[in-house]
Write an enzyme that holds these catalytic residues in place. Structure first.
Site, PDB file in Angstrom:
ATOM      1  N   CYS A   2       0.855  -1.182   0.000  1.00 31.46           N
ATOM      2  CA  CYS A   2       0.000   0.000   0.000  1.00 31.46           C
ATOM      3  C   CYS A   2       0.893   1.235   0.000  1.00 31.46           C
ATOM      4  O   CYS A   2       2.105   1.143   0.156  1.00 31.46           O
ATOM      5  CB  CYS A   2      -0.860   0.037   1.255  1.00 31.46           C
ATOM      6  N   ARG A  27       1.693   1.747  -6.188  1.00 30.45           N
ATOM      7  CA  ARG A  27       1.836   0.744  -5.130  1.00 30.45           C
ATOM      8  C   ARG A  27       0.528  -0.020  -4.863  1.00 30.45           C
ATOM      9  O   ARG A  27       0.513  -0.960  -4.087  1.00 30.45           O
ATOM     10  CB  ARG A  27       2.277   1.420  -3.823  1.00 30.45           C
ATOM     11  N   TRP A  75      -3.681  -1.635  -1.396  1.00 22.33           N
ATOM     12  CA  TRP A  75      -3.589  -2.841  -2.225  1.00 22.33           C
ATOM     13  C   TRP A  75      -3.980  -3.954  -1.266  1.00 22.33           C
ATOM     14  O   TRP A  75      -3.227  -4.317  -0.373  1.00 22.33           O
ATOM     15  CB  TRP A  75      -2.158  -3.008  -2.732  1.00 22.33           C
ATOM     16  N   ASN A 101       0.798  -0.196   6.091  1.00 12.92           N
ATOM     17  CA  ASN A 101       1.249  -0.987   4.948  1.00 12.92           C
ATOM     18  C   ASN A 101       1.996  -2.171   5.533  1.00 12.92           C
ATOM     19  O   ASN A 101       2.935  -1.987   6.305  1.00 12.92           O
ATOM     20  CB  ASN A 101       2.186  -0.135   4.074  1.00 12.92           C
ATOM     21  N   GLY A 102       1.567  -3.395   5.189  1.00 12.74           N
ATOM     22  CA  GLY A 102       2.232  -4.586   5.728  1.00 12.74           C
ATOM     23  C   GLY A 102       1.194  -5.628   6.071  1.00 12.74           C
ATOM     24  O   GLY A 102       0.050  -5.556   5.614  1.00 12.74           O
ATOM     25  N   GLU A 483      10.163 -20.945 -18.815  1.00 15.82           N
ATOM     26  CA  GLU A 483       9.997 -19.573 -18.333  1.00 15.82           C
ATOM     27  C   GLU A 483      11.161 -18.683 -18.800  1.00 15.82           C
ATOM     28  O   GLU A 483      10.952 -17.544 -19.212  1.00 15.82           O
ATOM     29  CB  GLU A 483       9.883 -19.565 -16.802  1.00 15.82           C
ATOM     30  N   LYS A 487      10.650 -15.329 -21.057  1.00 12.16           N
ATOM     31  CA  LYS A 487      11.115 -13.997 -20.645  1.00 12.16           C
ATOM     32  C   LYS A 487      11.989 -13.391 -21.731  1.00 12.16           C
ATOM     33  O   LYS A 487      11.852 -12.230 -22.074  1.00 12.16           O
ATOM     34  CB  LYS A 487      11.934 -14.061 -19.338  1.00 12.16           C
ATOM     35  N   GLU A 490       9.848 -12.405 -24.882  1.00 15.13           N
ATOM     36  CA  GLU A 490       8.845 -11.339 -24.746  1.00 15.13           C
ATOM     37  C   GLU A 490       9.449  -9.956 -24.565  1.00 15.13           C
ATOM     38  O   GLU A 490       8.843  -8.972 -24.968  1.00 15.13           O
ATOM     39  CB  GLU A 490       7.823 -11.644 -23.651  1.00 15.13           C
ATOM     40  N   HIS A 506      15.387 -35.448 -30.133  1.00 14.62           N
ATOM     41  CA  HIS A 506      14.273 -35.864 -30.981  1.00 14.62           C
ATOM     42  C   HIS A 506      13.866 -34.772 -31.970  1.00 14.62           C
ATOM     43  O   HIS A 506      12.752 -34.803 -32.498  1.00 14.62           O
ATOM     44  CB  HIS A 506      13.078 -36.286 -30.116  1.00 14.62           C
ATOM     45  N   LYS A 602      -0.739  -6.309 -19.876  1.00 10.33           N
ATOM     46  CA  LYS A 602      -0.520  -6.879 -18.542  1.00 10.33           C
ATOM     47  C   LYS A 602      -1.618  -7.866 -18.181  1.00 10.33           C
ATOM     48  O   LYS A 602      -1.372  -8.878 -17.532  1.00 10.33           O
ATOM     49  CB  LYS A 602      -0.444  -5.744 -17.509  1.00 10.33           C
TER      50      LYS A 602
HETATM   51  C1  F6R Z   1       4.681 -13.298 -19.065  1.00  9.31           C
HETATM   52  C2  F6R Z   1       3.362 -12.941 -18.579  1.00  9.31           C
HETATM   53  C3  F6R Z   1       2.191 -13.692 -19.102  1.00  9.31           C
HETATM   54  C4  F6R Z   1       1.182 -13.969 -17.977  1.00  9.31           C
HETATM   55  C5  F6R Z   1      -0.106 -14.569 -18.551  1.00  9.31           C
HETATM   56  C6  F6R Z   1      -1.076 -14.959 -17.461  1.00  9.31           C
HETATM   57  O1  F6R Z   1       5.668 -12.505 -18.490  1.00  9.31           O
HETATM   58  O2  F6R Z   1       3.213 -12.053 -17.799  1.00  9.31           O
HETATM   59  O3  F6R Z   1       2.572 -14.877 -19.727  1.00  9.31           O
HETATM   60  O4  F6R Z   1       1.779 -14.820 -17.056  1.00  9.31           O
HETATM   61  O5  F6R Z   1      -0.714 -13.657 -19.417  1.00  9.31           O
HETATM   62  O6  F6R Z   1      -1.443 -13.868 -16.697  1.00  9.31           O
HETATM   63  P1  F6R Z   1      -2.121 -14.043 -15.276  1.00  9.31           P
HETATM   64  O7  F6R Z   1      -1.133 -14.686 -14.388  1.00  9.31           O
HETATM   65  O8  F6R Z   1      -2.465 -12.637 -14.866  1.00  9.31           O
HETATM   66  O9  F6R Z   1      -3.326 -14.897 -15.473  1.00  9.31           O
END
Ligand code: F6R
Length: 607
Positions: A2, A27, A75, A101-102, A483, A487, A490, A506, A602
């Site tokens: 928060c 935040r 938050w 906050n905490g 993963e 990363k 992307e 294979h 996002k």
């Molecule tokens: C990669 C990334 C995406 C999310 C995916 C699922 O860095 O951020 O692959 O992981 O879109 O999103 P959530 O977890 O919000 O359902």
């Protein structure tokens, strides 16, 4: 996570507080509120949703002339994001208001104790117990400093708090333990905040408060003291040269980097209140009354899917639960065989991913129990699941998910321990090693992250001309290979494929040549000899190798990257930030838009 701001000075306080909250909105932003003392009255005004709702509410109320007060942007961690749970919280007598906050870990015990004394609570938050305690002790002693100190001595967990009281107009008290709090020192005005940007337009002279310190401030003076003894402490303000934007990123160049470096804190927050220190057992009160699943389906997308795939190894090995992991966009359309007795664990940082939600709805229709593992309180996943476990990572701003995955791994580990305990199948040595390792992880990572970043930058420069990468891993490192490759592609737009090491022969081995490097995860575990021979196959075709490994391994590869070994599958917690940092340094070196990569959002709320 928060945001807190406190002000005492010569300006109309509400304006200063709202401006400060705007700069702290990154935040968290599910509700907000302010408190100030005006004409002897303690006024608290709060609103659900974004800050603009609070501004609208303040605009309707009579003019606010107070020159001191405090504000909070929330938050949620305990209790839905609704107005009654928004801060500031008041004590029953309406004498004090408090922002926090905490996480107060023992709030349930304290709440029960206070309720038995006749205190009526008006929210579901952990914070309100602190406001009630301060109010009670203030009524007993008449001294606000003593009351705050006494109240804090009762709580376990993390906090940054700020307190105002109608009995002490113009005065603010604040204290911290494991949550950020800074003081801004101005001329005829002083500030408190979770983060420097909140007061940067007014002053650049900052006092960093440490754990166990408390401060009393008014417009013209401030004094830092020991939280327990109230003895004065010497503190010297420091000059800050950052601009507001740099300060929001905590001095880091990007939010992604800041979030990677927040992971030690995230692990500690996820563990708060979830391990019984006396018995060493995992305790997930969120699941009380739920039976242990007969079969588990983990459904998620992207990074959250990778976290789930890693979880499968723990669920099957430790809790002996048959587990299947699927990407939600496939699961939702394939008529899975599900029914009562089955459990679906839906993992989602945002809690709004359309495919994951559709998978959950399908599972519920078929009679399965749905547990949501998500980061955003009040999100659709949290509302539609039968049970919800929050990951406590705080808002993730960078589009590429980093700290959220770390929090998911932590909660999945606790879940596997919890179910293994419930079924009585978890070996005692696994539980003991796992809990010990989890609790030590924040320190291991905090000590290691800067060194890792340095090595990641060296390697990114050495491989910056590669147009493709192969990521290899076996066992619990296979999801990490996926993963790492996600990363890299992307944020740096370099093509990367994650593969199970043993599967490479294979097909993908045909791609290997001196310009097609391999990033191998090779921890010191029982699969190490197998990984080693897979890497020899790469070398025989002239492929270059970076190997993420532990000390004293005998790998003769182009670049060995040693990270500290912890224990068993929990080595993932140390390998994950290395993969994140490599992708980050590569993208930054290539001049890409790290926090907002092209074509990505996002929250993916469409199919
Ligand atoms: C990669 C990334 C995406 C999310 C995916 C699922 O860095 O951020 O692959 O992981 O879109 O999103 P959530 O977890 O919000 O359902």
């Amino acid at each position: 996570m928060c945001g807190i701001i406190g002000y005492s000075g010569h300006r109309p306080a509400v304006g200063v507080i709202i401006e400060g909250l705007k700069r702290l909105e990154y935040r968290g932003y599910d509700s907000a509120g302010v408190a100030f003392v005006q004409r002897g009255e303690l006024c608290v005004i709060r609103a659900e949703g974004k800050l603009v709702n609070l501004e609208n509410k303040l605009a309707q109320a009579p003019s606010h002339t107070a020159t001191s007060g405090m504000g909070h942007t929330r938050w949620a961690t305990h209790g839905l994001p609704v107005e009654r749970n928004a801060h500031p919280h008041r004590d029953q007598a309406g004498t004090v208001a408090l922002v926090h906050n905490g996480i107060i870990e023992n709030y349930q015990e304290l709440r029960t104790e206070l309720e038995a004394k006749g205190v009526t609570f008006t929210s579901e938050t952990d914070t309100e117990v602190l406001a009630q305690l301060v109010g009670l002790y203030l009524a007993e002693t008449g001294k606000l400093d003593q009351a705050v100190s006494q109240a804090l001595s009762r709580v376990e967990g993390s906090y940054a708090i700020c307190v105002v009281s109608r009995s002490h107009p113009g005065v603010l008290y604040a204290a911290r333990k494991s949550s950020p709090l800074v003081m801004g020192v101005g001329v005829g005005e002083n500030f408190l905040a979770s983060d420097i940007p909140a007061f940067l337009p007014y002053t650049r002279e900052v006092v960093f408060l440490e754990d166990g310190e408390m401060v009393r401030l008014d417009a013209n003076s401030w004094q830092v003291m020991d939280q327990d003894t109230l003895q004065p402490l010497e503190k010297t303000p420091q000059h800050i040269a950052w601009d507001v934007q740099a300060a929001q990123k905590g001095g880091y160049k990007h939010f992604m980097l800041k979030e990677i470096f927040e992971q030690p804190r995230v692990i500690a927050d996820c563990l708060a209140g979830r391990v019984d220190h006396k018995t060493g057992r995992a305790q997930l009160t969120e699941l009380s009354g739920s039976p242990t699943p007969e079969r588990l389906f983990i459904v998620a997308c992207g990074t959250s899917y990778h976290a789930g795939l890693w979880g499968m190894y723990l669920m099957e090995n430790w809790a002996r639960i048959p587990t299947r992991v699927e990407v939600a966009s496939e699961f939702r359309y394939r008529e899975p065989l599900l029914g009562p007795g089955d459990t679906v664990l839906a993992i989602s940082q945002s809690g709004e991913t359309a495919d994951t939600l559709a998978g959950m709805r399908l599972a519920r229709k078929m009679g399965a129990t749905v547990i949501g593992l998500c980061n955003v309180v009040g999100s659709t996943v949290s509302r539609e699941a039968d049970k919800v476990i929050y990951t406590q990572a705080g808002p993730e701003i960078s589009v590429a998910s980093t700290k959220a995955m770390c929090s998911q791994l932590t909660l999945i580990t606790l879940l596997a321990l919890h179910w293994g305990q419930e079924k009585g199948v978890l070996p005692a040595d696994v539980r003991a090693n796992c809990v010990r390792t989890l609790e030590g992880l924040p320190d291991v990572l905090a000590a290691e992250l800067s060194r890792m970043r340095h090595r990641a930058a060296e390697l990114a420069r050495a491989y910056s001309e590669a147009r493709s990468f192969l990521y290899l891993g076996r066992g619990p490192c296979y999801p990490l290979a996926l993963e790492g490759s996600l990363k890299l592609k992307e944020i740096s737009y370099i093509h990367a494929e994650g593969y199970a090491s043993g599967e490479m022969k294979h097909g993908p081995i045909a791609l290997i040549d001196p310009k097609f490097p391999t990033f191998a995860l090779a921890p010191c575990d029982e699969l190490y000899p197998k990984v080693k021979s897979n890497l020899q196959e790469v070398q025989a075709r002239g492929g270059k190798i970076i190997s993420l490994t532990h000390a004293a391994q005998d790998l003769a590869v182009d670049h060995c990257w040693e990270v500290p070994a912890v224990w068993g599958p929990l080595n993932a917690f140390v390998m994950l930030p290395a993969l994140q940092l490599f992708a980050y340094e590569m993208a930054d070196y290539l001049g890409k838009d790290v926090d907002q990569p092209r074509n990505l959002a996002k929250s993916v709320t469409v199919e």
